[in-house]
Design an enzyme around this catalytic site. Structure first.
Site, short mmCIF file in Angstrom:
data_model
loop_
_atom_site.label_atom_id
_atom_site.label_comp_id
_atom_site.label_asym_id
_atom_site.label_seq_id
_atom_site.Cartn_x
_atom_site.Cartn_y
_atom_site.Cartn_z
CE1 TYR A 33 -6.77 37.83 75.76
CE2 TYR A 33 -5.89 39.97 76.40
CZ TYR A 33 -6.97 39.19 76.03
OH TYR A 33 -8.22 39.73 75.90
NE ARG A 52 -5.42 39.89 68.11
CZ ARG A 52 -6.69 39.52 68.34
NH1 ARG A 52 -7.68 40.32 67.96
NH2 ARG A 52 -6.96 38.37 68.92
NE ARG A 100 4.99 48.57 91.95
CZ ARG A 100 4.77 49.88 91.81
NH1 ARG A 100 5.72 50.75 92.15
NH2 ARG A 100 3.63 50.32 91.33
CE LYS A 147 -6.73 38.76 72.44
NZ LYS A 147 -8.08 39.33 72.53
CD GLU A 179 -13.18 46.65 71.44
OE1 GLU A 179 -13.05 45.70 70.66
OE2 GLU A 179 -12.21 47.26 71.94
#
Length: 288
Positions: A33, A52, A100, A147, A179
């Site tokens: 995202y 990114r 799945r 991310k 972080e």
């Protein structure tokens, strides 16, 4: 709310935006995202977020859902459709839909969604008061430079901290801070040196982080990119976090220890002012 959402090539009402229960983003958190802020009708740091996005997709082997030019047009269009002058645009790309299975085929059709959130991004009360944070053990997966939507550990630890009266957490790994739950962390030493964790897979390569370091160097501030301990952070003259949603937000207390004089520091305040001024000048208008 009655937002318009973009989903796989269509504009739909938020109540009609449905994703399959067999989507790998839902079953395996197999998705990435990005969040881009809008201030006064301008996209903030958009080129960095685009770069990114492409890096994250490449790292997971997920195809870019649309061309770069179309993606920018979609950001502008969703802001216009939802009347966003100040707020956030969220996008998510998952690998797609299959029954799945841990093993996925090489080529899948990505699921691509975008939505907006109205937010007065320039009206952040924590810019005046600062944040109180606590340190917790690092527990996320190792490829944090990607991310992804694997945010459960961050959500659990931040929620727990909030219920204890803290604003956020700082993750600590091998004796050093990586972080915050969703932001990069920086300190300013007693000598006035801006110190931030060097880039690696230990932390997200923050777009706002990069912009702030660039602006700090332009302002003739000394910058060091290296690991540092919680003890060094507590002894700093000031500290702050950076993110796409909060820009530069001071940290005034850590594990109950006051940082500096417990007030918003001059370097934090200066960098925030410079960043906002820069983005108001260089941001991409959503209206043609």
């Amino acid at each position: 709310m009655d937002r318009t959402v973009y989903l796989n090539g269509a504009w739909v009402a938020e109540g009609d935006a449905k994703v399959s229960v067999f989507d790998r983003g839902f079953l395996f958190a197999d998705a990435i995202y990005e969040v881009t802020a809008i201030i006064h009708g301008k996209l903030v740091d958009y080129p960095g977020h685009l770069a990114r996005l492409k890096r994250s997709l490449d790292a997971l082997g997920i195809a870019m859902p649309v061309a770069e030019a179309e993606l920018l047009d979609l950001h502008k269009e969703i802001a216009r459709r939802n009347g966003i002058e100040d707020g956030l645009i969220y996008l998510q790309v998952s690998r797609g839909v299959q029954d799945r299975d841990f093993v996925f085929p090489e080529a899948m059709e990505p699921t691509f969604v975008m939505f907006t959130q109205t937010k007065k991004v320039l009206d952040n009360p924590k810019w005046k008061t600062g944040l109180s944070v606590k340190t917790v053990p690092e527990g996320r997966w190792s490829d944090r430079q990607i991310k992804t939507v694997q945010l459960l550990y961050s959500s659990l630890r931040k929620t727990e901290a909030n219920r204890q009266g803290y604003d956020d957490v700082l993750f600590v790994e091998n004796g050093h801070i990586t972080e915050a739950s969703s932001a990069n962390f920086h300190i300013v030493t007693q000598e006035g040196v801006l110190v931030t964790r060097d880039l690696s897979n230990a932390l997200l390569h923050g777009i706002t982080r990069g912009s702030i370091l660039h602006l700090a160097r332009q302002a003739d501030l000394k910058v060091e990119e290296r690991a540092f301990t919680p003890e060094e952070a507590k002894a700093a003259s000031e500290a702050f976090v950076t993110s796409a949603t909060s820009f530069v937000t001071p940290v005034v207390k850590m594990d109950g220890v006051t940082i500096g004089n417990g007030e918003v520091g001059p370097i934090s305040r200066r960098l925030l002012d410079i960043y906002i001024r820069e983005q108001l000048s260089a941001g991409i208008p959503v209206a043609d």
